[in-house]
Design a protein around this motif. Structure first.
Motif, PDB file in Angstrom:
ATOM      1  N   HIS B 154       0.714  -1.212  -0.086  1.00  0.00           N
ATOM      2  CA  HIS B 154      -0.048   0.075  -0.048  1.00  0.00           C
ATOM      3  C   HIS B 154       0.817   1.150  -0.036  1.00  0.00           C
ATOM      4  O   HIS B 154       0.326   2.375  -0.209  1.00  0.00           O
ATOM      5  CB  HIS B 154      -0.984  -0.024   1.232  1.00  0.00           C
ATOM      6  CG  HIS B 154      -0.103  -0.193   2.459  1.00  0.00           C
ATOM      7  ND1 HIS B 154       0.323  -1.198   3.065  1.00  0.00           N
ATOM      8  CD2 HIS B 154      -0.077   1.216   3.465  1.00  0.00           C
ATOM      9  CE1 HIS B 154       1.000  -0.743   4.000  1.00  0.00           C
ATOM     10  NE2 HIS B 154       0.747   0.493   4.407  1.00  0.00           N
ATOM     11  N   LYS B 155       2.182   1.186   0.249  1.00  0.00           N
ATOM     12  CA  LYS B 155       2.713   2.347   0.714  1.00  0.00           C
ATOM     13  C   LYS B 155       3.267   3.261  -0.577  1.00  0.00           C
ATOM     14  O   LYS B 155       3.067   4.443  -0.405  1.00  0.00           O
ATOM     15  CB  LYS B 155       4.251   2.034   1.386  1.00  0.00           C
ATOM     16  CG  LYS B 155       3.837   1.735   2.640  1.00  0.00           C
ATOM     17  CD  LYS B 155       5.108   1.497   3.684  1.00  0.00           C
ATOM     18  CE  LYS B 155       4.956   0.997   4.875  1.00  0.00           C
ATOM     19  NZ  LYS B 155       5.890   1.127   5.873  1.00  0.00           N
ATOM     20  N   TYR B 156       3.577   2.564  -1.724  1.00  0.00           N
ATOM     21  CA  TYR B 156       4.194   3.541  -3.089  1.00  0.00           C
ATOM     22  C   TYR B 156       2.804   4.271  -3.291  1.00  0.00           C
ATOM     23  O   TYR B 156       2.973   5.478  -3.801  1.00  0.00           O
ATOM     24  CB  TYR B 156       4.429   2.538  -4.180  1.00  0.00           C
ATOM     25  CG  TYR B 156       5.526   1.756  -3.699  1.00  0.00           C
ATOM     26  CD1 TYR B 156       6.795   2.499  -3.502  1.00  0.00           C
ATOM     27  CD2 TYR B 156       5.740   0.612  -3.670  1.00  0.00           C
ATOM     28  CE1 TYR B 156       8.161   1.683  -3.167  1.00  0.00           C
ATOM     29  CE2 TYR B 156       6.825  -0.179  -3.263  1.00  0.00           C
ATOM     30  CZ  TYR B 156       7.901   0.531  -2.827  1.00  0.00           C
ATOM     31  OH  TYR B 156       9.266  -0.312  -2.808  1.00  0.00           O
ATOM     32  N   LYS B 158       0.251   5.323  -1.817  1.00  0.00           N
ATOM     33  CA  LYS B 158      -0.674   6.145  -0.588  1.00  0.00           C
ATOM     34  C   LYS B 158      -0.479   7.744  -1.003  1.00  0.00           C
ATOM     35  O   LYS B 158      -1.454   8.414  -0.592  1.00  0.00           O
ATOM     36  CB  LYS B 158      -0.128   5.778   0.854  1.00  0.00           C
ATOM     37  CG  LYS B 158      -1.042   6.347   1.765  1.00  0.00           C
ATOM     38  CD  LYS B 158      -0.957   5.594   3.247  1.00  0.00           C
ATOM     39  CE  LYS B 158      -1.842   6.025   4.135  1.00  0.00           C
ATOM     40  NZ  LYS B 158      -1.118   7.483   4.935  1.00  0.00           N
ATOM     41  N   PRO B 159       0.795   8.383  -1.204  1.00  0.00           N
ATOM     42  CA  PRO B 159       0.976   9.746  -1.294  1.00  0.00           C
ATOM     43  C   PRO B 159      -0.063  10.387  -2.156  1.00  0.00           C
ATOM     44  O   PRO B 159      -0.582  11.255  -1.832  1.00  0.00           O
ATOM     45  CB  PRO B 159       2.348   9.753  -1.754  1.00  0.00           C
ATOM     46  CG  PRO B 159       3.285   8.792  -1.306  1.00  0.00           C
ATOM     47  CD  PRO B 159       2.077   7.617  -1.124  1.00  0.00           C
ATOM     48  N   LEU B 180      -4.054   6.027 -10.814  1.00  0.00           N
ATOM     49  CA  LEU B 180      -2.434   6.595 -10.671  1.00  0.00           C
ATOM     50  C   LEU B 180      -1.626   6.123  -9.468  1.00  0.00           C
ATOM     51  O   LEU B 180      -0.659   5.697  -9.483  1.00  0.00           O
ATOM     52  CB  LEU B 180      -2.603   8.359 -10.626  1.00  0.00           C
ATOM     53  CG  LEU B 180      -2.984   8.971 -11.722  1.00  0.00           C
ATOM     54  CD1 LEU B 180      -3.327  10.399 -11.602  1.00  0.00           C
ATOM     55  CD2 LEU B 180      -1.863   8.571 -13.007  1.00  0.00           C
ATOM     56  N   ASP B 183      -0.348   2.929 -10.570  1.00  0.00           N
ATOM     57  CA  ASP B 183       0.747   2.902 -11.501  1.00  0.00           C
ATOM     58  C   ASP B 183       2.005   3.216 -10.746  1.00  0.00           C
ATOM     59  O   ASP B 183       2.835   2.731 -11.305  1.00  0.00           O
ATOM     60  CB  ASP B 183       0.189   4.475 -12.270  1.00  0.00           C
ATOM     61  CG  ASP B 183       1.218   4.673 -13.489  1.00  0.00           C
ATOM     62  OD1 ASP B 183       1.683   3.869 -14.089  1.00  0.00           O
ATOM     63  OD2 ASP B 183       1.965   5.844 -13.308  1.00  0.00           O
ATOM     64  N   SER B 184       2.006   4.078  -9.527  1.00  0.00           N
ATOM     65  CA  SER B 184       3.040   4.235  -8.782  1.00  0.00           C
ATOM     66  C   SER B 184       3.518   2.998  -8.378  1.00  0.00           C
ATOM     67  O   SER B 184       4.680   2.559  -8.033  1.00  0.00           O
ATOM     68  CB  SER B 184       2.739   5.296  -7.806  1.00  0.00           C
ATOM     69  OG  SER B 184       2.744   6.390  -8.193  1.00  0.00           O
ATOM     70  N   ARG B 187       5.087   0.633 -10.960  1.00  0.00           N
ATOM     71  CA  ARG B 187       6.275   0.942 -11.295  1.00  0.00           C
ATOM     72  C   ARG B 187       7.409   0.578  -9.957  1.00  0.00           C
ATOM     73  O   ARG B 187       8.547   0.310 -10.453  1.00  0.00           O
ATOM     74  CB  ARG B 187       6.591   2.524 -11.060  1.00  0.00           C
ATOM     75  CG  ARG B 187       6.084   3.092 -12.700  1.00  0.00           C
ATOM     76  CD  ARG B 187       6.089   4.726 -12.748  1.00  0.00           C
ATOM     77  NE  ARG B 187       5.336   5.030 -13.799  1.00  0.00           N
ATOM     78  CZ  ARG B 187       6.078   5.401 -14.854  1.00  0.00           C
ATOM     79  NH1 ARG B 187       7.479   5.487 -14.752  1.00  0.00           N
ATOM     80  NH2 ARG B 187       5.614   5.898 -16.183  1.00  0.00           N
ATOM     81  N   SER B 188       7.157   0.985  -8.924  1.00  0.00           N
ATOM     82  CA  SER B 188       8.117   0.415  -7.747  1.00  0.00           C
ATOM     83  C   SER B 188       8.190  -1.141  -7.497  1.00  0.00           C
ATOM     84  O   SER B 188       9.148  -1.450  -6.639  1.00  0.00           O
ATOM     85  CB  SER B 188       7.631   1.335  -6.642  1.00  0.00           C
ATOM     86  OG  SER B 188       7.956   2.618  -7.225  1.00  0.00           O
ATOM     87  N   SER B 225      -0.933   6.952 -17.669  1.00  0.00           N
ATOM     88  CA  SER B 225       0.417   6.878 -17.080  1.00  0.00           C
ATOM     89  C   SER B 225       1.527   7.816 -17.761  1.00  0.00           C
ATOM     90  O   SER B 225       2.166   8.199 -16.774  1.00  0.00           O
ATOM     91  CB  SER B 225       0.647   5.249 -17.131  1.00  0.00           C
ATOM     92  OG  SER B 225       2.295   5.184 -16.745  1.00  0.00           O
ATOM     93  N   TRP B 228       0.760  11.324 -16.654  1.00  0.00           N
ATOM     94  CA  TRP B 228       1.029  11.387 -15.198  1.00  0.00           C
ATOM     95  C   TRP B 228       2.640  11.883 -15.073  1.00  0.00           C
ATOM     96  O   TRP B 228       2.962  12.618 -14.488  1.00  0.00           O
ATOM     97  CB  TRP B 228       0.592  10.507 -14.470  1.00  0.00           C
ATOM     98  CG  TRP B 228       0.814  10.520 -12.832  1.00  0.00           C
ATOM     99  CD1 TRP B 228       1.553   9.735 -12.175  1.00  0.00           C
ATOM    100  CD2 TRP B 228       0.197  11.599 -12.123  1.00  0.00           C
ATOM    101  NE1 TRP B 228       1.440  10.086 -10.968  1.00  0.00           N
ATOM    102  CE2 TRP B 228       0.823  11.287 -10.691  1.00  0.00           C
ATOM    103  CE3 TRP B 228      -0.223  12.825 -12.215  1.00  0.00           C
ATOM    104  CZ2 TRP B 228       0.497  12.260  -9.653  1.00  0.00           C
ATOM    105  CZ3 TRP B 228      -0.505  13.602 -11.343  1.00  0.00           C
ATOM    106  CH2 TRP B 228      -0.331  13.169  -9.942  1.00  0.00           C
ATOM    107  N   SER B 229       3.378  10.947 -15.649  1.00  0.00           N
ATOM    108  CA  SER B 229       4.872  11.126 -15.564  1.00  0.00           C
ATOM    109  C   SER B 229       5.146  12.498 -16.022  1.00  0.00           C
ATOM    110  O   SER B 229       6.023  13.179 -15.658  1.00  0.00           O
ATOM    111  CB  SER B 229       5.746  10.066 -16.612  1.00  0.00           C
ATOM    112  OG  SER B 229       5.624   8.842 -15.870  1.00  0.00           O
TER     113      SER B 229
END
Lengths: 241, 241
Positions: B154-156, B158-159, B180, B183-184, B187-188, B225, B228-229
């Motif tokens: 969940h962390k990537y 959450k921001p 989005l 998407d983050s 990616r991570s 995506s 957004w980048s």
């Protein structure tokens, strides 16, 4: 908790750490997590720490003792070690032995003591190197493909680094990137907190070329954080689904 | 790994899950993690799952059996339960008992079986509710102050949710926000993967009003995506340090 991040770029290295520590949720303090050892122009080493405060403080204290010891050699003192690889080994071995020692004390409480570190440095005539030291003393190194290393609460702040940090990123942009990465982490995890310590080590300077403590009320950081929020919201609004 | 997110908004609920599962790093598969139970206009329940596949599949299968059982009652069938709170209780109890059962089998291997779920739903005459069910069967609920719940990695992601999701966010913006956020995460963390399952439950419709599977090559998702980048890079460039 903690968040520390280091970037290894063509122009130099950029390091950022927070200062919040907690022993339980109800006992929160401020401790520096960035430590610099330097002989300007000859050798610079900056260490950032995450994990049990008793482990990291004791490790740093013993590294200092080893430097000041009359019988210090390139095998024991990070200020005499012939290469940055040897520095990483000395730090790794010290961290592993302190961790094992404290771990033993905590075994009766069924608790674990652990810590990790980022070691950044350069000696005159050598190249800049950036290492992540694991609790067991082994380590990895930043490379062109992965020019940044993180310890502590790393996930919230990783997406922005993944997107903007490349080896040719300027030192100016790199400072922005680590501060925005920290900003995301501060917002999402209360156990990471201000003030922050920022350091820049320009290539071949063999000293810390910029050192800045950013306090909680810092207007420049607040303005940057607000501008980033606005940019994200505007970007979000403009995207079509 | 997994990433599932649910939003509880004034206009309805928006749910998104990935489909990647892995048994070790070298055994990666695609499994649906979003399950809908509905009697359109009367009752809709969508469950998203994270954790051991054997636990989540068995839990969902037993919930289905309980619905179809001749002796089903409001105490055993989520389609007859008098309230959404009761639905959360039934799911929680089933998850806890399946988990305990499988955990016992795994004890000889010194492995743990665990899973968590997000339960979203509404019955005619009731309000929309969104729950996060823990492996032990207890649960928490989304509220106005915290209108989203996440399970898995969940962390990537959450921001972005922290920044843009409010109870009055439109369903259109909410879909953008969860995509989005995903998407983050994609990616991570490689262990979260396409295709994605997206569902929208409009308030008082008591049915899934939009259901979409987004495949790996989806051009709309790729465009979003990419936009957004670009927005992040542009925003980053414009910020002054």
């Amino acid at each position: 908790m903690t968040y520390c991040v280091g970037l290894l770029l063509n122009e130099g290295m950029v390091l950022l750490s927070d200062t919040r520590t907690n022993a339980g949720l109800d006992n929160i303090s401020t401790y520096r997590k960035m430590f610099t050892f330097e002989e300007p122009g000859e050798r610079v080493i900056t260490i950032m720490t995450a994990g049990s405060l008793s482990v990291t403080q004791t490790t740093i204290a013993r590294l200092r003792e080893a430097i000041e010891d009359d019988g210090a050699t390139g095998e024991t003192s990070i200020m005499q070690a012939p290469t940055m690889l040897k520095v990483a080994e000395i730090v790794g071995n010290m961290l592993a032995s302190v961790r094992a020692e404290i771990d033993e004390k905590l075994a009766t409480m069924r608790q674990l003591a652990s810590a990790s570190m980022i070691v950044a440095g350069q000696r005159k005539g050598g190249v800049m190197r950036l290492f992540l030291i694991y609790p067991e003393g082994n380590f990895i190194e930043a490379t062109e493909d992965t020019p940044f290393l993180q310890i502590g609460e790393h996930k919230y702040g990783k997406p922005i680094l993944d997107r903007v940090v490349r080896p040719d990123t300027s030192l100016q942009d790199a400072q922005k990137a680590v501060l925005l990465s920290m900003d995301s982490t501060l917002r999402s995890n209360l156990s990471v907190g201000m003030p922050l310590d920022l350091a820049v080590i320009e290539r071949d300077a063999c000293r810390v070329t910029l050192r800045r403590r950013i306090e909680a009320g810092d207007s420049q950081f607040a303005a940057m954080s607000e501008a980033w929020s606005r940019a994200l919201r505007d970007g979000f609004t403009q995207i079509c689904l």
